[in-house]
Scaffold this active site. Structure first.
Site, short mmCIF file in Angstrom:
data_model
loop_
_atom_site.label_atom_id
_atom_site.label_comp_id
_atom_site.label_asym_id
_atom_site.label_seq_id
_atom_site.Cartn_x
_atom_site.Cartn_y
_atom_site.Cartn_z
N MET A 30 0.79 -1.14 -0.05
CA MET A 30 -0.01 -0.01 0.08
C MET A 30 0.96 1.08 -0.25
SD MET A 30 -3.41 -1.01 2.00
CE MET A 30 -2.67 -0.65 3.59
N GLY A 36 11.04 -2.84 5.63
CA GLY A 36 10.45 -4.09 5.45
C GLY A 36 9.98 -4.53 4.22
N HIS A 37 9.28 -3.60 3.39
CA HIS A 37 8.94 -3.70 2.09
C HIS A 37 10.31 -3.82 1.31
CE1 HIS A 37 5.44 -0.85 3.25
NE2 HIS A 37 4.95 -1.96 2.71
N GLY A 147 4.63 -10.51 3.75
CA GLY A 147 5.67 -10.37 5.04
C GLY A 147 5.13 -11.28 6.22
N SER A 185 6.62 -0.35 10.14
CA SER A 185 5.08 -0.24 9.56
C SER A 185 4.91 0.87 9.03
CB SER A 185 4.07 -0.69 10.74
OG SER A 185 2.90 -0.11 10.17
#
Ligand code: AMP
Length: 285
Positions: A30, A36-37, A147, A185
């Site tokens: 999104m 993390g991405h 993830g 996040s």
């Protein structure tokens, strides 16, 4: 790295990649990309010749009182981030491109979409399954990367792909954390400095649960209490749930007889955080 906005342009690029014999990988996001991405994209690049990152804030997976309107949108920075991580193409469709009006068809997910996140966010996983079905059809990935941070989503995506026979392999990637344990996040950006200081308590609570299990605790209620005690020791934290579940179907357990998944969600001010951790008897977190 190329930015593509329409399904038609996307189809041309992925067909060309397949024509060159390249494996197409998909990393659905999104946006508001973070490390993390980037780790998902890097894993995809190591395994696929042509990696598509989708960036789409999916209205169907937000409840009426959730943060759809305020969800961070920063495409310019995301393009740079995706390119650095090695992506070949970013697909960032408008809402009307993925959901041409009128929308007649959505996907409904049964168990375990009704518990944990699903109990607090009714319809959320139907929205996730619907957008992923559309994205998988448009991109046609041989592999798609998700993830473990969103563990319940991962379980549901595996169900979706298996039951609808979507011809893609699902690859799960470990959760990337800040040095103090807080899972990365996009929503961490909402945390005020004082809230940010409290936020690692979610991971600490899960670690406390995993430690209790490692040391021989078999009573799941006692593990839940141990996790809650850690979370509730912090001012201003409201626990949505801290659960001990079986890692395959996420059913709540009474006894710990083998590997389990600890899953938690809590609210700090107006910010909602989720996280999870594997745990097993005799295995220190
Ligand atoms: P989102 O943009 O939040 O929908 O996330 C897109 C993908 O990135 C999902 O598969 C997430 O599980 C994954 N993801 C989000 N945060 C992390 C993280 N901290 N570590 C690993 N993967 C993550």
């Amino acid at each position: 790295m190329e930015l593509v906005r329409t399904a038609d342009e996307l189809a041309v690029r992925t067909a060309a990649a397949r024509g060159r014999g390249e494996v197409v990988g998909l990393v659905p996001t999104m946006g508001a990309l973070h490390d993390g991405h980037a780790s998902l994209i890097a894993t995809a690049c190591a395994q696929c010749g042509f990696v598509v990152v989708s960036i789409f804030v999916n209205p169907l997976q937000f409840g009426p009182n959730e943060d759809f309107a305020h969800y961070p949108r920063r495409l310019e920075a995301d393009l740079e981030r995706a390119g650095e991580a090695g992506a070949d193409l970013v697909f960032a469709p408008g809402v009307e491109e993925l959901y041409p009006e009128p929308v007649h068809v959505t996907v409904h997910v049964g168990e375990p979409a009704d518990i944990l996140e699903g109990a607090l966010r009714p319809g959320h996983f139907d929205g996730v399954a619907t957008v992923l079905t559309r994205l998988f059809n448009l991109v046609g990935p041989a592999r798609a990367y998700f993830g473990e941070k969103d563990y319940q989503q991962l379980v549901i995506v595996r169900d979706l792909v298996r039951e609808l026979r979507l011809p893609a392999e699902i690859v799960n990637c470990p959760t990337l954390r800040e040095a103090d344990g807080l899972a990365r996040s996009s929503r961490n950006a909402y945390l005020a400095p004082t809230e940010r200081a409290v936020a690692p308590v979610l991971h600490r609570a899960l670690v406390a649960g995993a430690s209790a299990i490692a040391q021989g605790e078999r009573d799941a209620a006692a593990v839940r209490r141990a996790m809650r005690a850690v979370a509730e020791a912090e001012q201003g934290v409201r626990v949505d749930y801290l659960e001990v579940a079986d890692p395959e179907r996420l059913r709540t357990l009474a006894r710990v007889d083998g590997p389990v998944r600890l899953l938690g969600a809590l609210r700090i001010g107006a910010v909602r955080l989720i996280d999870n951790l594997a745990a097993a008897p005799g295995v220190n977190p």
